[in-house]
Write a protein that holds these residues in place. Sequence first.
Motif, short mmCIF file in Angstrom:
data_model
loop_
_atom_site.label_atom_id
_atom_site.label_comp_id
_atom_site.label_asym_id
_atom_site.label_seq_id
_atom_site.Cartn_x
_atom_site.Cartn_y
_atom_site.Cartn_z
N ASN A 109 13.60 -12.56 25.77
CA ASN A 109 14.34 -12.44 26.57
C ASN A 109 13.74 -12.59 27.62
OD1 ASN A 109 17.48 -11.47 24.80
ND2 ASN A 109 15.74 -11.21 23.30
N THR A 110 14.16 -12.58 29.04
CA THR A 110 14.18 -12.13 30.31
C THR A 110 15.02 -11.30 30.82
OG1 THR A 110 14.09 -14.45 30.43
CG2 THR A 110 14.44 -12.92 32.30
N PHE A 111 13.95 -10.28 30.90
CA PHE A 111 14.40 -8.48 31.96
C PHE A 111 14.18 -9.35 33.17
CE2 PHE A 111 14.36 -7.51 27.78
CZ PHE A 111 14.96 -6.67 27.59
N GLN A 112 15.39 -8.78 34.22
CA GLN A 112 15.20 -9.23 34.99
C GLN A 112 16.55 -7.68 36.08
OE1 GLN A 112 17.12 -12.89 37.68
NE2 GLN A 112 17.83 -12.23 38.69
N TRP A 113 14.63 -7.51 37.09
CA TRP A 113 14.95 -5.99 37.82
C TRP A 113 15.47 -6.59 39.83
CZ3 TRP A 113 13.23 -1.04 37.44
CH2 TRP A 113 13.35 -0.37 36.11
N HIS A 114 16.55 -5.66 40.21
CA HIS A 114 17.22 -6.06 41.49
C HIS A 114 16.03 -5.32 42.18
CE1 HIS A 114 18.53 -7.35 45.22
NE2 HIS A 114 19.53 -5.81 45.21
N LEU A 115 15.67 -5.36 43.37
CA LEU A 115 14.88 -4.40 44.31
C LEU A 115 15.33 -4.50 45.56
CD1 LEU A 115 10.67 -4.50 42.76
CD2 LEU A 115 12.74 -3.53 41.97
N THR A 116 15.72 -2.90 45.69
CA THR A 116 16.36 -2.72 46.99
C THR A 116 15.14 -3.20 48.26
OG1 THR A 116 16.21 -0.93 46.97
CG2 THR A 116 18.49 -1.91 46.77
#
Length: 311
Positions: A109-116
């Motif tokens: 599975n792909t885990f994606q973070w969004h970093l401000t």
Amino acid sequence: MTIGKIKGSTLLITCGMMLLMAVGFILFADSASAHGYIESPKSRAYLCKQGENINCGPVQYEPQSVEGPGTFPKFGPPDGQIAGAGVFPDLDVQKVDRWKRVNLKGGKNTFQWHLTAPHRTTEWKYYITKKNWDPNKPLSRDALELEPFCYINDAGKKPSTTVTHECNVPTDRSGYHLILGVWEIDDTQNAFYQVIDVNLNNGDSGNGGTKDPDNGDTENPDNGDTEDPDNGGTEEPSKGSEWKAQVSYQVGDQVTYQGKTYQCRQSHTSQTGWEPPKVPALWKEEKKVQSHEAEQERSFWEKLTSYFGWE
């Protein structure tokens, strides 16, 4: 010293102090904005931001700010406050039907973070709840497999604003589970915590909970329509029997509880604390409604007996 020189010195000192304060503010602002959240699969905090989780408190405005002490699990937030990192207590509320879930299948599975804004990073870690975890208790270390199923060492490098990780999610358990993503920061002593509520579908036993029939928003929609497997060592219910714990109920089964009749909405193995009135995600109360035909027949005979004066 003349008055002009004194005023000039005072002005210079004042300007210098203001410049130092401005630099300090900029550095603080850069640090304060350096946050992030998991946007895929959608984390609990991110679903709060989207309005799909409700009554979340202030985290709905800042899902990127779930920040607490680092070096988890040796240190970090105390048990019962892990989901909210000790700063967002609304995220720590844990009940089997409290949070919206996403469907997930074990394996890659792909885990994606969004970093401000990115921090220099020590490591990224992903944990999952044990097979027998209690979904009605706040998240604790005892509920987690403390060996991360996915680990990435960044050795202090600065990530981009979007970070993706390919991880193998365990395939030896199914049902409701929590995945905890931890972003350990290199240039502070803190970490960011993100909990993901998942319906894990591996077609096996080891369920920590049940599937939520109302959660249509999924990351893998093809995985959300299978029933939970037989859990072995549980009773098979008879139609209309009294509800009991440790019974394998299937969709459509009927039970009675405290004088009321309920129909099973999702296959599961019952547990104490999951009595039908407490988990509407699992049980639907059956209302006794007289059929239209029966009502018409009753009305006809009432009119007929009234016309002829029959008793």
